[in-house]
Write an enzyme that holds these catalytic residues in place. Structure first.
Site, short mmCIF file in Angstrom:
data_model
loop_
_atom_site.label_atom_id
_atom_site.label_comp_id
_atom_site.label_asym_id
_atom_site.label_seq_id
_atom_site.Cartn_x
_atom_site.Cartn_y
_atom_site.Cartn_z
N ASN A 195 10.70 -13.13 52.62
CA ASN A 195 12.11 -12.78 52.82
C ASN A 195 13.06 -13.79 52.98
O ASN A 195 13.91 -13.92 52.11
CB ASN A 195 12.13 -11.61 54.04
N THR A 246 54.99 -8.99 23.37
CA THR A 246 54.61 -8.00 24.49
C THR A 246 54.21 -6.70 23.97
O THR A 246 54.94 -6.61 22.66
CB THR A 246 56.03 -7.87 25.49
N HIS A 247 53.39 -6.00 24.34
CA HIS A 247 52.97 -4.66 23.73
C HIS A 247 52.62 -4.67 22.42
O HIS A 247 52.90 -3.96 21.40
CB HIS A 247 54.26 -3.41 23.75
N SER A 288 29.56 -9.49 5.36
CA SER A 288 29.32 -8.00 5.46
C SER A 288 27.73 -7.77 4.39
O SER A 288 27.86 -8.51 3.56
CB SER A 288 30.27 -7.03 5.00
N LYS A 326 33.93 -9.71 2.69
CA LYS A 326 34.17 -9.89 4.22
C LYS A 326 33.78 -11.01 4.74
O LYS A 326 32.81 -11.67 4.57
CB LYS A 326 33.36 -8.80 4.82
N ASN A 375 33.54 -11.74 8.86
CA ASN A 375 33.82 -10.98 10.18
C ASN A 375 33.54 -11.96 11.15
O ASN A 375 32.82 -12.86 11.56
CB ASN A 375 33.03 -10.04 10.35
N GLU A 405 33.73 -11.02 18.62
CA GLU A 405 33.62 -9.51 18.87
C GLU A 405 32.51 -9.59 19.84
O GLU A 405 32.54 -8.79 21.05
CB GLU A 405 33.38 -8.78 17.71
N1 ARG Z 1 9.84 -10.27 44.89
C1 ARG Z 1 10.59 -9.79 46.09
C2 ARG Z 1 12.03 -9.86 45.97
O1 ARG Z 1 12.39 -10.38 44.92
C3 ARG Z 1 10.35 -11.03 47.09
C4 ARG Z 1 10.40 -10.48 48.52
C5 ARG Z 1 9.36 -9.91 48.98
N2 ARG Z 1 9.47 -9.39 50.37
C6 ARG Z 1 8.73 -8.24 50.96
N3 ARG Z 1 8.90 -8.14 52.11
N4 ARG Z 1 8.13 -7.50 50.04
O2 ARG Z 1 12.92 -9.37 46.61
#
Ligand code: ARG
Length: 466
Positions: free
Chosen positions: A119, A164-165, A286, A292, A294, A299
């Protein structure tokens, strides 16, 4: 080193799980196919983190150097394209750690995750990746803006209609038009610097959610990874994805600007306008109509703004209502983010190519200027003679009507006598109002069309690109 039967690749979180998972679930859960783009921040993060563990005495000097050597071997493998992904490599974090175990042995590799969670690890990797990508974008954006500024300076004498517009309104300088987009992009540039500062904060050492049990020096980790500060709450550190949202918003707004810029150029490139011609390198033909040419580059610049905005709105939807702290929904931050960063990078490069290679047709621009566009100047003429603007606006309108009634090509074709008849405050010098150059030069207040005012804008924009 070969993988023996006993250390067959297993999930790093597998200890408490005995049953097999649905193979589709493995696929559904896996993010390696797209998060391996972060292999380098992940390895660097582990390098610095283990240095922090070493400071705490949780890893010996000898172990630390083995870990660092192993991590560099892995970096080479990714660089050479020889890294072998195996079953169970759920994401870049698990893949790198599994490989480290193979290279230096699980006894030592098993220590790198002490006190760390995926985490805080993923939040760290993402912030490093985003910070570095935005810094790179910032340089490319600067070059793009400078290309526009250079062009504007070189072609300062070219006049064209301002709209404008999408109706002809008043004469402007082509450089003034260029500078208007350079102004948008310069604001984007400055906004980007502010975002980089907010991205560049360290979540590392927050653990899974509750903080570090061994008192790791988070300032040391932050410094080692080039972060400007440490996120002050461990729960927020692991679950804050505002930096992803901000990056997606920035990308969306930038692509919006690019899209409008492209749209103007598409219009200017039509045979009906003929103000500009795209270089062959940025146009396509094209398959059916041989004549053409383009403006596909433009785009696509216009079209790709849609997908970037889609990424922003999609991820905001994923993020809303997620309870604190980490939840797997957050893995959905990656694909829109990586896609937006690549799209923006390519768009900047293409737009730079387009603007530095297109040619302008000065004559077509000048021919598109018509006398009715000076009706405001005619009104301003009487204002200078002391007549209130509301009245002069009306009088000038009458002149336009009269010229139309007499089937004249423009208000400049009315005779002085006819002017006098409409309003006797018109004097001989009214005929001097019918000059486009005079008209743009009169607008010399800050931000106006006069040469001096445009040159000042260009200088001012350049000075903000620091
Ligand atoms: N691959 C996970 C992500 O991108 C990593 C974190 C995973 N953490 C967990 N508690 N499962 O979020």
């Amino acid at each position: 080193m070969s993988t023996s039967e006993t250390d067959k690749p297993a999930r790093l979180w597998g200890g408490r799980f005995t049953g097999k998972s649905d193979p589709l679930m493995d696929l559904y859960n896996a993010s390696l196919s797209y998060d391996k783009i972060m292999y380098s921040p992940d390895l660097t993060g582990t390098k610095i983190y283990t240095a922090g563990l070493n400071k705490l005495g949780l890893i010996t000097d000898d172990e630390l150097s083995k870990i660092h050597e192993g991590l560099e071997v892995i970096r080479k493998e990714w660089e050479n394209g020889t890294f072998k992904e195996v079953e169970g490599d759920e994401d870049i974090h698990t893949a790198n750690e599994r490989r480290l175990g193979e290279i230096i042995g699980k006894n030592i590799a098993g220590k790198v995750h002490t006190g760390r969670s995926r985490n805080d690890q993923v939040a760290t990797d993402m912030r490093i990746f985003v910070r570095d990508s935005l810094k790179d974008l910032s340089l490319k954006l600067k070059t793009f803006i400078e290309t526009i500024l250079k062009r504007a300076e070189n072609e300062i004498n070219v006049l064209m209609p301002g709209y404008t517009h999408l109706q002809r309104a008043q004469p402007i300088r082509w450089s003034h038009w260029l500078s208007s987009y350079a102004t948008y992009f310069t604001e984007d540039y400055k906004r980007l610097q502010q975002i980089i500062e907010r991205v560049n904060q360290s979540p590392l050492g927050a653990g899974a959610l509750a903080g570090h049990p061994y008192g790791i020096d988070r300032e040391f980790l932050a410094q080692g990874l080039g972060f400007q500060g440490v996120i002050g709450n461990s729960l927020t550190a692991v679950s804050d994805r505002d930096f992803v949202v901000e990056t997606l918003f920035w990308s969306t707004l930038f692509m919006n600007h690019i899209s409008r810029f492209a749209e103007d150029l598409i219009i200017y490139s039509t045979a009906e306008f003929g103000f500009i011609k795209l270089a062959d390198a940025y146009s396509t033909g094209s398959s059916l109509m041989p004549q053409k040419k383009n403006p596909d580059s433009l785009e696509l610049l216009r079209g790709k703004s849609g997908r970037v905005f889609g990424g922003l709105s999609g991820f905001l939807m994923s993020l809303k209502s997620i309870p604190s702290t980490y939840n797997k929904d957050m893995q959905e931050d990656k694909e829109p983010l990586f896609d937006a960063l690549t799209t923006v990078e390519h768009s900047i490069l293409i737009a730079t190519g387009v603007i530095s290679t297109l040619s302008i047709n000065e004559t077509k621009m000048k021919d598109a200027l018509t006398m009715d566009m000076l009706a405001t100047d005619l009104a301003d003429y009487l204002v200078r003679k002391g007549v209130p603007f509301r009245e002069t606006h009306h009088i000038s309108g009458e002149c336009v009507r009269k010229a139309e009634e007499l089937n004249l090509s423009g208000i400049d074709k009315l005779s002085f006598e006819q002017y006098q008849k409409i309003d006797n405050r018109f004097e001989k010098d009214v005929m001097d109002s019918f000059d486009f150059e005079t008209s743009v030069e009169r607008r010399d207040a800050i931000g106006g069309t006069a040469k001096s005012a445009v040159l000042k804008q260009l200088k001012n924009l350049q000075s903000q690109l620091v």
